[in-house]
Enzyme design. Structure first.
Site: not given
Ligand code: PLP
Length: 392
Positions: A58, A111, A183, A208
């Site tokens: 972990r 998001y 982000d 992504k």
């Molecule tokens: N941040 C952004 C800008 C996103 O578009 C996403 C998911 O679409 C996330 C964070 C969350 O990522 P995850 O789906 O890998 O948890």
């Protein structure tokens, strides 16, 4: 970046510790959840951090550690932590750095689940937050209070490709002793370096572009060592949001072609955004590379390329549905950042959890399509979009 090597070289080599793994050119996947010690003293030394080493799954292993080294280099960060998803990286920041009574400023358009998490933290743990129009950096300053702990930035933002002036917001943050976190999922380290612009932390959904092939779920967090350590302690050690070794290996493999893929995503999305912008049936196009984009000038200064995400308005919910159903090459799907082109309807899919009023406030219209432009032939993507638009 290590030895100042370029992102083209770094993405191929970052994180690899070839000498430690018998010359293996691909970092091995360590599945072991326990690591044996040669004697009791070594066990105690590793547990007490007097000797580097791994001892329990972990908490990390050589594969996940290699990925952490890779993102540290790509983001020029002091430290990094790999997590099981982008959301677990975001949750590690919030839970690790915020306490009851702290206040967060974040974009009204972002998001969706980042906002849902803050709703939860507000309801259950008394964390306060304020949404701002993040397209003007001054709004962050205006929203700051005595108890503001964190400025959260998402640039370009999901789904509207809003751009926030990262250097400006980070500079306000530091004047006031506030942490600035970005982000960077949409931009990737190829297109944007938030830490170099002054941010303290950067997070990624590595699901992504970093993974790049729509075949894994992972997150990354990098930046100031003291902040990363706090997020690691809560997100990984207490909450157990660790990344699986196989997923870490897939991200490492994806990163090797990041620069090449991003160049192609940038070029294809730029061409598609321009095509859509000139199309008489498209009401509006959101892409930071277009001169008509509100913050195109800021995007030009803080981004190397404008990324692979394009959003556009086809009129209303019915038009959006007819458009999606007419697509052939382009898939209807809700993730992003993979090699394939996909499109989705934000109001009924990714942002359906917001009320119509919240969506209106965030600028998400009923006709909005969010598209992740892949690396296929741009003419063939454009042809599919055009025939689908004709059938609206
Ligand atoms: N941040 C952004 C800008 C996103 O578009 C996403 C998911 O679409 C996330 C964070 C969350 O990522 P995850 O789906 O890998 O948890």
């Amino acid at each position: 970046m290590k030895n100042n090597r370029s992102i083209y070289t770094a993405s191929v080599h970052a994180g690899s510790e070839i000498k430690e793994h018998f010359g293996a050119s691909s970092t091995p996947v360590f599945n072991a959840s326990l690591y044996r010690f040669t004697d009791a003293d070594e066990g105690a030394a590793v547990h007490n951090l007097q000797k580097p080493g791994y001892y329990y799954g972990r908490l990390g292993n050589p594969t996940t550690g290699a990925l952490e080294n890779a993102i540290s280099e790509l983001e020029s960060a002091e430290a990094a932590v790999a997590t099981g998803s982008g959301m677990s990286a975001i949750a590690a920041v919030f839970a690790g750095l915020l306490k009851s009574g702290d206040h967060v400023v974040l974009p009204a358009s972002r998001y969706s689940t980042t906002g849902y998490l803050l709703n939860h933290l507000s309801d259950h743990f008394n964390v306060e937050f304020t949404y701002v129009d993040a397209t003007s950096a001054a709004n962050y300053r205006a929203a700051a209070r005595e108890n503001t702990k964190l400025f959260w930035i998402e640039s370009p933002s999901n789904p509207l490709l809003n751009i926030t002036d990262i250097a400006e917001v980070a500079s306000f943050a530091h004047e006031a002793g506030i942490i600035a976190a970005v982000d960077n999922t949409f931009a990737t380290p190829f297109n944007q370096s938030p830490l170099a612009l002054g941010a303290d932390l950067v997070v990624h959904s590595a699901t992504k572009y970093l993974g790049g092939h729509s075949d894994l779920t992972a997150g990354l967090l990098a930046g100031r060592a003291d902040l990363v350590q706090k997020a690691r302690e809560v997100g990984i050690v207490y909450f157990g949001g660790s990344i699986a070794p196989q997923a870490a290996w897939l991200v490492l493999r994806g990163i090797k072609t990041l620069a090449l893929r991003m160049e192609r995503h940038n070029n294809n999305a730029y061409a598609i955004a321009n095509m859509l912008n000139e199309h008489p049936s498209v009401k509006a196009v959101f892409y930071p590379g277009l001169e008509s984009h509100k913050n195109h000038e800021i995007a030009k200064t803080q981004m190397k390329g404008f990324g692979g995400m394009v959003s556009f308005d086809v009129g209303g919910a019915e038009e959006a549905k007819r458009f999606l159903n007419a697509l052939d090459l382009v898939a209807i799907a809700t993730s992003l950042g993979g090699v394939e082109t996909i499109a989705q309807h934000s109001a009924s899919m990714t942002h359906a959890g917001l009320s119509p009023e919240e969506r209106a406030k965030a600028g998400i219209s009923d006709g909005l399509i969010r598209m992740s432009v892949g690396i296929e032939d741009p003419d063939e993507i454009a042809a599919d979009l055009k025939q689908a638009i004709e059938r609206i």
